[in-house]
Design a protein around this motif. Structure first.
Motif, short mmCIF file in Angstrom:
data_model
loop_
_atom_site.label_atom_id
_atom_site.label_comp_id
_atom_site.label_asym_id
_atom_site.label_seq_id
_atom_site.Cartn_x
_atom_site.Cartn_y
_atom_site.Cartn_z
N CYS A 36 10.42 2.92 -11.54
CA CYS A 36 9.29 2.02 -11.23
C CYS A 36 8.18 2.14 -12.26
O CYS A 36 7.54 1.14 -12.65
CB CYS A 36 8.74 2.34 -9.83
N PHE A 37 7.95 3.38 -12.68
CA PHE A 37 6.93 3.60 -13.71
C PHE A 37 7.28 2.87 -15.00
O PHE A 37 6.44 2.22 -15.64
CB PHE A 37 6.75 5.10 -13.93
N LEU A 38 8.60 3.01 -15.34
CA LEU A 38 9.04 2.33 -16.57
C LEU A 38 8.92 0.82 -16.42
O LEU A 38 8.50 0.11 -17.35
CB LEU A 38 10.47 2.74 -16.88
N ILE A 78 3.31 -4.24 -17.75
CA ILE A 78 1.98 -4.19 -18.38
C ILE A 78 2.05 -4.61 -19.84
O ILE A 78 1.25 -5.40 -20.35
CB ILE A 78 1.38 -2.79 -18.23
N VAL A 79 3.10 -4.04 -20.54
CA VAL A 79 3.25 -4.38 -21.97
C VAL A 79 3.50 -5.87 -22.13
O VAL A 79 2.95 -6.54 -23.01
CB VAL A 79 4.39 -3.55 -22.58
N LEU A 80 4.37 -6.39 -21.21
CA LEU A 80 4.67 -7.82 -21.27
C LEU A 80 3.43 -8.66 -21.01
O LEU A 80 3.18 -9.65 -21.69
CB LEU A 80 5.77 -8.14 -20.26
N TYR A 106 -0.79 -12.07 -22.78
CA TYR A 106 -2.23 -12.32 -22.88
C TYR A 106 -2.69 -12.42 -24.32
O TYR A 106 -3.50 -13.27 -24.69
CB TYR A 106 -2.99 -11.21 -22.14
N THR A 107 -2.10 -11.49 -25.13
CA THR A 107 -2.48 -11.50 -26.55
C THR A 107 -2.07 -12.80 -27.21
O THR A 107 -2.83 -13.41 -27.96
CB THR A 107 -1.84 -10.30 -27.28
#
Length: 275
Positions: free
Chosen positions: A47-49, A55-57, A62-63
């Protein structure tokens, strides 16, 4: 993300089933059993991964979105700047055109000012010259007036009529002697220019014969006045002048003019122009 969760659930279920179906094995004398607590840890790690990946996605999305938005804003600002620059260039060109027009108008005004200044100087010079001329004429007229006043104060028997002074003699002389008398007093024998003046002579002389300033001594038959002008107005008596050679001087009578010998003795009338 749903697929990931589903995959994770399948893997966990398979692992759980594998662990429950396989018999516990022992290795050596101290057999190590698989602990059922390792499965939640794996799930937590997974789940953490997955959360990290999400989050990275999201950061990546967003970027990218921010960059695209920034690019769009920059593009719009660039277009607006181009429009503003175009408008400024047009305004600059219009200002330059206005400056050129104003410069031309200024040059024309300067030229007009120079012309007006030149005309003003010429007018002032002409006005000054005319003023000097009028001053001289005024002084001359004043001098003539003074001379006439002096003349009248020194002479008796002179009278004024229509801008001239006249003198009616009481004695008789020849034509030349009569004219000399008038000349000595700044006058000359009378010159008759119209019917009114002829009637004036008749009235002044009382109808007597009087010498007038008319002669043909220079050329027989060519009658001229004492000022050198030709005779234009004629008041000759009938059959006069009669053309006799010795009769070269004219005298006026109540009935008109007649030619007589210049050495005849008659009264005379002097005339002096007042102004």
């Amino acid at each position: 993300m749903v697929d990931t969760y589903e995959s994770a659930d399948v893997v966990s279920d398979q692992d759980f089933r594998t662990n429950t179906q396989q018999p516990l094995q022992q290795t050596g004398s101290g057999s190590l059993k698989t602990s059922p607590r390792r499965t939640p840890v794996c799930l937590v790690l997974l789940c953490f991964l997955l959360l990290t990946a999400v989050i990275v996605l999201r950061v990546y999305i967003y970027t990218n979105y921010t960059q695209e938005t920034s690019t769009t804003i920059l593009t719009e600002e660039k277009d607006q700047l181009i429009i503003n620059i175009t408008l400024l260039i047009e305004e600059r060109d219009q200002l330059l055109t206005n400056i050129v027009n104003i410069t031309e108008e200024r040059d024309q005004l300067l030229t007009r000012v120079k012309v007006f200044s030149s005309e003003k100087d010429q007018f002032e010079k002409r006005l000054s010259s005319e003023k000097d001329s009028l001053m001289k004429q005024r002084d001359q007229l004043q001098q003539k007036k003074n001379d006439l006043q002096k003349f009248l104060s020194e002479q008796d028997g002179w009278f004024y009529y229509q801008s001239s002074f006249y003198f009616m003699s009481s004695e008789e002389k020849s034509w030349s002697e009569s004219r000399r008398y008038c000349s000595d007093r700044g006058a000359d024998l009378i010159i008759i220019n119209n019917r009114e003046e002829q009637d004036f002579v008749k009235k002044t002389s009382g109808g007597a014969l009087v010498w007038i300033g008319l002669t043909d001594s220079a050329k027989e038959g060519s009658w001229k006045w004492v000022d050198g002008t030709n005779m234009t107005t004629r008041f000759w008596r009938l059959f006069e002048p009669n053309g006799q050679r010795r009769e070269n001087c004219a005298a006026s009578h109540s009935s008109g003019w007649a030619d007589y010998p210049c050495d005849a003795k008659f009264k005379w009338i002097c005339e002096k122009i007042a102004f």
